[in-house]
Design a protein around this motif. Structure first.
Motif, PDB file in Angstrom:
ATOM      1  N   GLU A  42       0.176  -2.711 -11.454  1.00  0.00           N
ATOM      2  CA  GLU A  42      -1.178  -2.970 -10.710  1.00  0.00           C
ATOM      3  C   GLU A  42      -0.873  -3.141  -9.247  1.00  0.00           C
ATOM      4  O   GLU A  42      -1.932  -2.481  -8.498  1.00  0.00           O
ATOM      5  CB  GLU A  42      -1.626  -4.341 -11.495  1.00  0.00           C
ATOM      6  CG  GLU A  42      -2.027  -4.291 -12.612  1.00  0.00           C
ATOM      7  CD  GLU A  42      -2.288  -5.584 -13.470  1.00  0.00           C
ATOM      8  OE1 GLU A  42      -1.995  -6.648 -12.696  1.00  0.00           O
ATOM      9  OE2 GLU A  42      -3.081  -5.438 -14.571  1.00  0.00           O
ATOM     10  N   THR A  43       0.315  -3.597  -8.908  1.00  0.00           N
ATOM     11  CA  THR A  43       0.424  -3.843  -7.504  1.00  0.00           C
ATOM     12  C   THR A  43       0.573  -2.162  -6.759  1.00  0.00           C
ATOM     13  O   THR A  43       0.076  -1.926  -5.811  1.00  0.00           O
ATOM     14  CB  THR A  43       1.761  -4.540  -6.876  1.00  0.00           C
ATOM     15  OG1 THR A  43       1.580  -5.771  -7.521  1.00  0.00           O
ATOM     16  CG2 THR A  43       2.071  -4.489  -5.469  1.00  0.00           C
ATOM     17  N   LYS A  44       1.305  -1.389  -7.361  1.00  0.00           N
ATOM     18  CA  LYS A  44       1.403  -0.087  -6.826  1.00  0.00           C
ATOM     19  C   LYS A  44       0.070   0.670  -6.931  1.00  0.00           C
ATOM     20  O   LYS A  44      -0.235   1.331  -5.844  1.00  0.00           O
ATOM     21  CB  LYS A  44       2.271   0.792  -7.890  1.00  0.00           C
ATOM     22  CG  LYS A  44       2.604   2.337  -7.365  1.00  0.00           C
ATOM     23  CD  LYS A  44       3.523   3.180  -8.245  1.00  0.00           C
ATOM     24  CE  LYS A  44       3.870   4.438  -7.973  1.00  0.00           C
ATOM     25  NZ  LYS A  44       4.920   5.010  -8.355  1.00  0.00           N
ATOM     26  N   ALA A  45      -0.598   0.649  -7.903  1.00  0.00           N
ATOM     27  CA  ALA A  45      -1.997   1.360  -7.848  1.00  0.00           C
ATOM     28  C   ALA A  45      -2.880   0.668  -6.857  1.00  0.00           C
ATOM     29  O   ALA A  45      -3.622   1.324  -6.047  1.00  0.00           O
ATOM     30  CB  ALA A  45      -2.745   0.873  -9.339  1.00  0.00           C
ATOM     31  N   LYS A  48      -1.415   1.956  -3.325  1.00  0.00           N
ATOM     32  CA  LYS A  48      -1.981   3.469  -3.243  1.00  0.00           C
ATOM     33  C   LYS A  48      -3.223   3.730  -2.929  1.00  0.00           C
ATOM     34  O   LYS A  48      -3.568   4.379  -2.112  1.00  0.00           O
ATOM     35  CB  LYS A  48      -1.624   4.307  -4.548  1.00  0.00           C
ATOM     36  CG  LYS A  48       0.046   4.532  -4.758  1.00  0.00           C
ATOM     37  CD  LYS A  48       0.148   5.324  -6.057  1.00  0.00           C
ATOM     38  CE  LYS A  48      -0.092   6.912  -5.675  1.00  0.00           C
ATOM     39  NZ  LYS A  48       0.553   7.762  -6.818  1.00  0.00           N
ATOM     40  N   ASP A  49      -4.159   2.916  -3.462  1.00  0.00           N
ATOM     41  CA  ASP A  49      -5.551   2.927  -3.036  1.00  0.00           C
ATOM     42  C   ASP A  49      -5.833   2.390  -1.820  1.00  0.00           C
ATOM     43  O   ASP A  49      -6.491   3.232  -1.070  1.00  0.00           O
ATOM     44  CB  ASP A  49      -6.335   2.194  -4.129  1.00  0.00           C
ATOM     45  CG  ASP A  49      -7.854   2.107  -3.811  1.00  0.00           C
ATOM     46  OD1 ASP A  49      -8.407   3.089  -3.920  1.00  0.00           O
ATOM     47  OD2 ASP A  49      -8.460   1.139  -3.659  1.00  0.00           O
ATOM     48  N   LYS A  50      -5.223   1.458  -1.307  1.00  0.00           N
ATOM     49  CA  LYS A  50      -5.372   0.986   0.006  1.00  0.00           C
ATOM     50  C   LYS A  50      -4.786   2.026   0.833  1.00  0.00           C
ATOM     51  O   LYS A  50      -5.465   2.181   2.007  1.00  0.00           O
ATOM     52  CB  LYS A  50      -4.881  -0.395   0.249  1.00  0.00           C
ATOM     53  CG  LYS A  50      -4.991  -1.023   1.488  1.00  0.00           C
ATOM     54  CD  LYS A  50      -4.686  -2.410   1.595  1.00  0.00           C
ATOM     55  CE  LYS A  50      -5.386  -3.049   2.867  1.00  0.00           C
ATOM     56  NZ  LYS A  50      -5.312  -4.629   2.974  1.00  0.00           N
ATOM     57  N   ILE A  51      -3.426   2.389   0.813  1.00  0.00           N
ATOM     58  CA  ILE A  51      -3.269   3.533   1.844  1.00  0.00           C
ATOM     59  C   ILE A  51      -3.958   4.687   1.732  1.00  0.00           C
ATOM     60  O   ILE A  51      -4.166   5.110   2.955  1.00  0.00           O
ATOM     61  CB  ILE A  51      -1.754   3.940   1.167  1.00  0.00           C
ATOM     62  CG1 ILE A  51      -0.539   2.861   1.237  1.00  0.00           C
ATOM     63  CG2 ILE A  51      -1.245   5.155   1.847  1.00  0.00           C
ATOM     64  CD1 ILE A  51       0.713   3.216   0.622  1.00  0.00           C
ATOM     65  N   TYR A  96       6.618  -5.066  -2.137  1.00  0.00           N
ATOM     66  CA  TYR A  96       6.432  -4.282  -3.647  1.00  0.00           C
ATOM     67  C   TYR A  96       7.913  -3.465  -3.628  1.00  0.00           C
ATOM     68  O   TYR A  96       8.508  -3.367  -4.822  1.00  0.00           O
ATOM     69  CB  TYR A  96       5.434  -3.398  -3.600  1.00  0.00           C
ATOM     70  CG  TYR A  96       5.409  -2.416  -4.622  1.00  0.00           C
ATOM     71  CD1 TYR A  96       4.942  -2.609  -5.986  1.00  0.00           C
ATOM     72  CD2 TYR A  96       5.946  -0.946  -4.230  1.00  0.00           C
ATOM     73  CE1 TYR A  96       5.434  -1.495  -6.830  1.00  0.00           C
ATOM     74  CE2 TYR A  96       6.211  -0.024  -5.404  1.00  0.00           C
ATOM     75  CZ  TYR A  96       5.718  -0.277  -6.773  1.00  0.00           C
ATOM     76  OH  TYR A  96       5.906   0.535  -7.752  1.00  0.00           O
ATOM     77  N   THR A  97       8.473  -2.742  -2.689  1.00  0.00           N
ATOM     78  CA  THR A  97       9.824  -2.219  -2.614  1.00  0.00           C
ATOM     79  C   THR A  97      10.833  -3.037  -3.267  1.00  0.00           C
ATOM     80  O   THR A  97      11.734  -2.560  -3.780  1.00  0.00           O
ATOM     81  CB  THR A  97      10.046  -1.274  -1.674  1.00  0.00           C
ATOM     82  OG1 THR A  97       9.910  -2.046  -0.527  1.00  0.00           O
ATOM     83  CG2 THR A  97       8.877  -0.308  -1.369  1.00  0.00           C
TER      84      THR A  97
END
Length: 105
Positions: A42-45, A48-51, A96-97
């Motif tokens: 969920e955090t990755k999604a 990616k959306d915000k980026i 996140y990373t």
């Protein structure tokens, strides 16, 4: 002359932000940071959306500023907003990373 100088500074800052966003995208998509939990997915999604949204807004403003000779106050505020959002996004990407890396090890 003052406005042209401000426009040049804003263009430089926006280009650096755009490059930073591209770096974040590459990092998030790296196999080294594959999510292993639902929370990380969920955090990755979200990231990616915000980026994607920030990069698109940044690119649109960059293109416009390259075509025009003036920098309006609203555009100056938008430049500062995009810089601030990119800086805040950096801490989220780093968090996140770090979390996804720990779960791999």
């Amino acid at each position: 002359m003052e406005n042209e100088h401000d426009k040049s500074k804003c263009l430089g800052k926006l280009e650096r932000c755009y490059n930073t966003l591209q770096y974040f995208k590459t990092r998030i998509d790296s196999y080294l940071y594959e999510p292993s939990t639902m929370g990380l997915f969920e955090t990755k999604a979200y990231l990616k959306d915000k980026i994607g949204k920030l990069a698109a807004a940044n690119e649109t403003l960059l293109d416009y500023l390259k075509l025009t000779n003036e920098l309006l106050p609203d555009q100056y505020q938008l430049v500062n907003f995009l810089i601030k959002e990119t800086a805040e996004l950096e801490s989220d990407v780093m968090e996140y990373t770090n979390k996804s890396r720990k779960s791999v090890q």
